[in-house]
Design a protein around this motif. Structure first.
Motif, PDB file in Angstrom:
ATOM      1  N   MET A  28      32.006 -20.014 -42.436  1.00 21.84           N
ATOM      2  CA  MET A  28      32.084 -19.232 -43.654  1.00 21.84           C
ATOM      3  C   MET A  28      31.814 -17.772 -43.320  1.00 21.84           C
ATOM      4  SD  MET A  28      30.235 -21.401 -46.599  1.00 21.84           S
ATOM      5  CE  MET A  28      30.994 -22.865 -47.166  1.00 21.84           C
ATOM      6  N   LYS A  29      32.569 -16.914 -43.938  1.00 22.97           N
ATOM      7  CA  LYS A  29      32.485 -15.487 -43.674  1.00 22.97           C
ATOM      8  C   LYS A  29      31.543 -14.805 -44.655  1.00 22.97           C
ATOM      9  CE  LYS A  29      34.599 -11.658 -41.948  1.00 22.97           C
ATOM     10  NZ  LYS A  29      33.642 -10.994 -41.101  1.00 22.97           N
ATOM     11  N   ILE A  30      30.636 -13.993 -44.117  1.00 21.41           N
ATOM     12  CA  ILE A  30      29.737 -13.172 -44.913  1.00 21.41           C
ATOM     13  C   ILE A  30      30.382 -11.786 -45.022  1.00 21.41           C
ATOM     14  CG2 ILE A  30      27.431 -12.167 -45.095  1.00 21.41           C
ATOM     15  CD1 ILE A  30      27.465 -15.249 -45.176  1.00 21.41           C
ATOM     16  N   GLY A  31      30.566 -11.307 -46.240  1.00 22.93           N
ATOM     17  CA  GLY A  31      31.176 -10.008 -46.447  1.00 22.93           C
ATOM     18  C   GLY A  31      30.144  -8.891 -46.441  1.00 22.93           C
ATOM     19  N   ILE A  32      30.593  -7.702 -46.077  1.00 16.65           N
ATOM     20  CA  ILE A  32      29.747  -6.513 -46.119  1.00 16.65           C
ATOM     21  C   ILE A  32      30.368  -5.560 -47.126  1.00 16.65           C
ATOM     22  CG2 ILE A  32      28.832  -4.550 -44.818  1.00 16.65           C
ATOM     23  CD1 ILE A  32      29.094  -6.363 -42.300  1.00 16.65           C
ATOM     24  N   GLU A  33      29.558  -5.105 -48.083  1.00 16.30           N
ATOM     25  CA  GLU A  33      30.044  -4.228 -49.147  1.00 16.30           C
ATOM     26  C   GLU A  33      29.110  -3.040 -49.311  1.00 16.30           C
ATOM     27  OE1 GLU A  33      29.982  -6.625 -52.684  1.00 16.30           O
ATOM     28  OE2 GLU A  33      31.819  -7.678 -52.128  1.00 16.30           O
TER      29      GLU A  33
END
Length: 72
Positions: A1-6
């Motif tokens: 699963m990909k963790i997003g950076i915002e």
């Protein structure tokens, strides 16, 4: 699963896949300003969490990741 950076209000945060939290969207504010150096630090943190998910060590309370935040 990909963790997003915002970026949120000038600071970096991580966005978790909703599948980890019964369909609810969760964010983790890093309290790091949006700079090149801090983006690299956020990427490292996201990768650490992704590895925990793969290895079944993910802490859904996120307490483990708060304790590991960058202390400068």
């Amino acid at each position: 699963m990909k963790i997003g950076i915002e970026v949120f209000k000038g600071y970096l945060r991580l966005r978790f896949p909703s599948a980890l939290f019964n369909g609810n969207q969760k964010y983790f504010l890093l309290n790091l300003a949006d700079t090149i150096e801090n983006r690299l630090a956020a990427e490292v943190k996201a990768k650490q969490i992704e590895l925990d998910i793969i290895a079944s060590y993910f802490d859904p309370s996120l307490g483990k990741y708060k304790a590991e935040l960058f202390t400068g």
